[in-house]
Motif scaffolding. Structure first.
Motif, PDB file in Angstrom:
ATOM      1  N   ILE A 120      25.701  29.084  -4.458  1.00  0.00           N
ATOM      2  CA  ILE A 120      26.929  29.117  -3.668  1.00  0.00           C
ATOM      3  C   ILE A 120      26.631  29.218  -2.176  1.00  0.00           C
ATOM      4  CG2 ILE A 120      28.982  30.522  -3.170  1.00  0.00           C
ATOM      5  CD1 ILE A 120      29.164  30.951  -6.228  1.00  0.00           C
ATOM      6  N   SER A 121      25.608  29.994  -1.828  1.00  0.00           N
ATOM      7  CA  SER A 121      25.263  30.120  -0.405  1.00  0.00           C
ATOM      8  C   SER A 121      24.913  28.757   0.195  1.00  0.00           C
ATOM      9  CB  SER A 121      24.110  31.107  -0.221  1.00  0.00           C
ATOM     10  OG  SER A 121      22.984  30.718  -0.982  1.00  0.00           O
ATOM     11  N   ALA A 122      24.269  27.889  -0.583  1.00  0.00           N
ATOM     12  CA  ALA A 122      23.936  26.543  -0.095  1.00  0.00           C
ATOM     13  C   ALA A 122      25.188  25.680   0.017  1.00  0.00           C
ATOM     14  CB  ALA A 122      22.913  25.882  -1.024  1.00  0.00           C
ATOM     15  N   ILE A 123      26.118  25.833  -0.915  1.00  0.00           N
ATOM     16  CA  ILE A 123      27.373  25.082  -0.851  1.00  0.00           C
ATOM     17  C   ILE A 123      28.128  25.468   0.426  1.00  0.00           C
ATOM     18  CG2 ILE A 123      29.609  24.635  -1.946  1.00  0.00           C
ATOM     19  CD1 ILE A 123      28.226  25.324  -4.654  1.00  0.00           C
ATOM     20  N   PHE A 124      28.206  26.763   0.695  1.00  0.00           N
ATOM     21  CA  PHE A 124      28.873  27.245   1.914  1.00  0.00           C
ATOM     22  C   PHE A 124      28.194  26.671   3.150  1.00  0.00           C
ATOM     23  CE2 PHE A 124      31.478  30.170  -0.341  1.00  0.00           C
ATOM     24  CZ  PHE A 124      32.373  30.747   0.552  1.00  0.00           C
ATOM     25  N   GLN A 125      26.861  26.729   3.162  1.00  0.00           N
ATOM     26  CA  GLN A 125      26.102  26.296   4.332  1.00  0.00           C
ATOM     27  C   GLN A 125      26.210  24.786   4.554  1.00  0.00           C
ATOM     28  OE1 GLN A 125      21.876  27.128   4.107  1.00  0.00           O
ATOM     29  NE2 GLN A 125      21.878  27.764   6.241  1.00  0.00           N
ATOM     30  N   GLU A 126      26.130  24.007   3.477  1.00  0.00           N
ATOM     31  CA  GLU A 126      26.111  22.550   3.603  1.00  0.00           C
ATOM     32  C   GLU A 126      27.503  21.935   3.690  1.00  0.00           C
ATOM     33  OE1 GLU A 126      23.819  21.187   0.248  1.00  0.00           O
ATOM     34  OE2 GLU A 126      22.149  22.499   0.781  1.00  0.00           O
TER      35      GLU A 126
END
Length: 177
Positions: A50-56
Motif C-alpha cells: 500500500i505504501s508503494a501505491i500511495f507513493q506512485e
C-alpha cells in the motif's frame, strides 16, 4: 450465534493499529466465517504494498481501488472483513458496508500511537491524531462501537463483540417493524 447473523458479513472499521486484522481472524474463527483483509487483498491485486501505491499513484487512486475491492467483497456472505482505516471516508463505501454488520474498534489514541510506531509501512501514520479526529464522526455511524482496553487480548475483544451483537441485531429488527 452464527444462526443469529444468518450469513451477514461483519465489517470491522477503525483506525490503523486498532487490531481489525488480528481481532477479525479470531472473530472469523469463532463464527466459522472466512476472513478477508481489504488491505491485503489490495496488495495482492496491485502486486505491491500500500505504501508503494500511495507513493506512485496517490491516495485518491488507492481509495478508488479500495472501493472496487469492497464492492467485490460485499457480494459474499459469512465473512469477517477487516477494512482499511480510511474506507469510511467515501459515502459509496457505506452502501457496501451497510449490507453487513459494521463494528468500530475504538482504541485510545495513545495505544494507537504505540502500535503504529512499530510499523513504518503505514503511509498516513504521521497524521494519526488529525485523522482520528476527522474520522471519529464517520466511525460513529457503525452499528456497534467496541471500546477496547490495552490489556485485552484479540480473542477477548472478539468475545466482547460476540456478546454485544445480539443487542444490535435485536434493535435493528425492532426498527424494521
Amino acid at each position: 450465534m452464527s444462526d443469529l447473523l444468518q450469513g451477514l458479513n461483519i465489517y470491522l472499521i477503525g483506525m490503523m493499529g486498532s487490531g481489525k486484522t488480528t481481532v477479525g481472524k479470531h472473530l472469523a474463527e469463532k463464527f466459522h466465517y472466512r476472513f478477508i483483509d481489504t488491505d491485503q487483498t489490495i496488495e495482492a491485486i496491485a502486486k505491491k504494498p500500500i505504501s508503494a501505491i500511495f507513493q506512485e499513484s496517490g491516495e485518491a487512486d488507492f481509495r478508488h481501488l479500495e472501493t472496487q475491492v469492497l464492492d467485490s467483497l460485499s457480494v459474499y456472505t459469512r465473512s469477517v472483513v477487516a477494512t482499511g482505516g480510511g474506507i469510511i471516508g467515501l459515502p459509496i463505501n457505506w452502501s457496501y458496508l451497510r449490507n453487513g454488520l459494521v463494528v468500530w474498534l475504538d482504541v485510545d489514541l495513545e495505544v494507537l500511537k504505540k502500535r503504529v510506531a512499530q510499523n513504518q509501512d503505514r503511509p498516513l501514520a504521521a497524521k494519526l491524531e488529525s485523522l482520528l479526529e476527522a474520522r471519529r464522526p464517520l466511525y460513529a455511524q457503525a452499528d456497534l462501537q467496541v471500546s477496547t482496553k490495552p490489556e485485552q487480548s484479540p480473542s477477548e475483544v472478539a468475545t466482547q463483540i460476540i456478546e454485544l451483537i445480539p443487542s444490535v441485531l435485536k434493535s435493528q429488527v425492532e426498527q424494521n417493524y
